[in-house]
Design a protein around this motif. Structure first.
Motif: not given
Length: 432
Positions: A312-339
């Motif tokens: 039912g997701c109407k914005h697959v491209k944007e959802a995947v774009e965010f998912a990729h950023w979430f898993a690869t952006d250095p600031a996000s990854v640092t946060n996820l490692i620590k928290e």
């Protein structure tokens, strides 16, 4: 995991329907709207909300709204499936590797293959493959969960164990030594966490689910798994391990007071333990999990989660774009490692400086060095089944009963095998 086809009647029907949905909900020109694209995201892990905040601050064209729900096994997955059925599911959700095939079989996922394909080479190949089913990719992996031995270094030394056991035979010998020295002390506990047990079986070479053509082969009680049950049944029978439910307050009470001395668990358990027994800061350490054969050392994996696109997701491209950023952006990854205590699935994440930081709770040890080595020794071919909610429920129940002596571990495996096959038959899946 290798990207194997697992086509059952039910799954084939689900994929057909998903393809139709994807055609009108893939984030293409027909979905363009004025203003930011809204992507709703459900999850439960600590630290996720901070990464969402970081994304929203730097991506004005996409607004991610995060809702923290109960963990999947504690009602989160049921809530997701109900929302899909009601037509009001979020676009993106945390669905563990172990549960993703179940969601696919239920027709609850939306094909994101085209959107995810450009990012494939940026992840550990087996982790990316576990975000896929029958050649269709449904999300991008955030983490994997290599296992290790987490132990009270000071108390091991007290009992004359100055080096962490390298093999399971050494671990059993140390269990006997510790309990003989103090009848109230145990090297570890035996709990009812089906996925932790799966990680132990994974390490031993188990192949619970395989496929050929349109049929599943289920072998939860295969020889590799029975090697694991024989080991733990021996410790249970000799009363060398404390039987206590996994993640129970009694477990952390024992760890805090020094009567339960270790845990063989995944990387994400390290912050949970640190938060649960703060009074023991500096006394713990992490070592490679014991192995069956030092000539071919292997490690288990107990977890790992892709951010997955729901039906039912109407914005697959944007959802995947965010998912990729979430898993690869250095600031996000640092946060996820620590928290969150993740071990990154993204290859670039392995160079994140947060992985090299000394951990005060673990005596200043750089604990991720151990998990980095373990991650290289995980068998990438282990495959999850299509009814893991039933499988894990039956196994967890059996493990708990075996711990209290009302059944045996082998009997628990046989019952899990039978319940899994019965559920697959009910859902119209071919087995053989």
């Amino acid at each position: 995991m290798k990207n194997r086809a697992f086509r059952t009647v039910t799954l084939a029907m689900a994929i057909t329907s998903l393809a139709a949905v994807a055609a009108c909900g893939s984030g293409g020109a027909g979905d363009e709207a004025s203003g930011p694209v809204d992507v709703e995201f459900w999850g439960w892990a600590p630290g996720y909300e901070k990464s969402v905040e970081l994304f929203n601050a730097s991506h004005p064209g996409i607004k991610v709204t995060y809702s923290k729900i109960s963990p999947g096994s504690k009602g989160g997955y049921t809530k997701m499936l109900s929302a899909v059925k009601a037509g009001n599911a979020p676009c993106l959700a945390s669905v563990g590797f172990e549960t993703l095939p179940t969601f696919a079989a239920a027709g609850a996922l939306q094909d994101a293959t085209a959107a995810a394909a450009p990012y494939a080479k940026e992840y550990a190949p087996w982790a990316f493959a576990q975000s896929s089913v029958a050649g269709h990719t449904y999300g991008l992996p955030v983490d994997i969960a290599p296992m290790a031995l987490i132990y009270r270094k000071d108390l091991f030394a007290k009992y004359g164990i100055n080096e962490a056991p390298k093999t399971w035979d050494e671990y059993a010998a140390d269990a006997a030594l510790i309990h003989a020295a103090d009848p109230n002390a145990y090297i570890t506990y035996f709990g009812n966490d089906a996925y932790n047990f799966a990680g132990l079986a994974w390490q031993a070479g188990a192949k619970w689910f395989t496929t050929g053509g349109d049929r599943w082969t289920v072998d939860v009680n295969d020889p590799a798994t029975k090697k694991v049950t024989a080991f733990w049944q021996n410790l249970i029978d000799k009363k060398l391990v404390k039987t206590v439910p996994s993640f129970d307050t009694a477990l952390y009470k024992g760890m805090g007071e020094g009567t339960i001395l270790s845990d063989v668990n995944a990387v994400w358990d390290t912050p949970i333990l640190a938060d649960s027994v703060k009074e023991t800061t500096g006394k713990w350490a992490v070592a490679p999990m014991p192995v069956w054969d030092t000539a071919t050392p292997t490690a288990g994996n107990a977890g790992g989660t892709p951010n997955t696109v729901l039906k039912g997701c109407k914005h697959v491209k944007e959802a995947v774009e965010f998912a990729h950023w979430f898993a690869t952006d250095p600031a996000s990854v640092t946060n996820l490692i620590k928290e969150t205590g993740i071990y990154p699935a993204a290859l670039t994440g392995l160079d994140n400086p947060a992985l090299a930081e000394p951990n005060p709770f673990y005596g200043g040890q750089k604990i991720y060095d151990v998990f980095k080595d373990s991650a290289t020794r995980i068998d990438p071919t282990f495959q999850w089944g299509p009814v893991m909610t039933k499988t894990s429920g039956a196994l967890g129940d059996g493990l708990g009963k075996a711990g209290t002596g009302t059944t045996t571990l082998d009997a628990a495996l046989a019952d899990t095998q039978a319940q899994t096959l019965a559920e697959m038959k009910t859902q119209g899946m071919e087995t053989g």
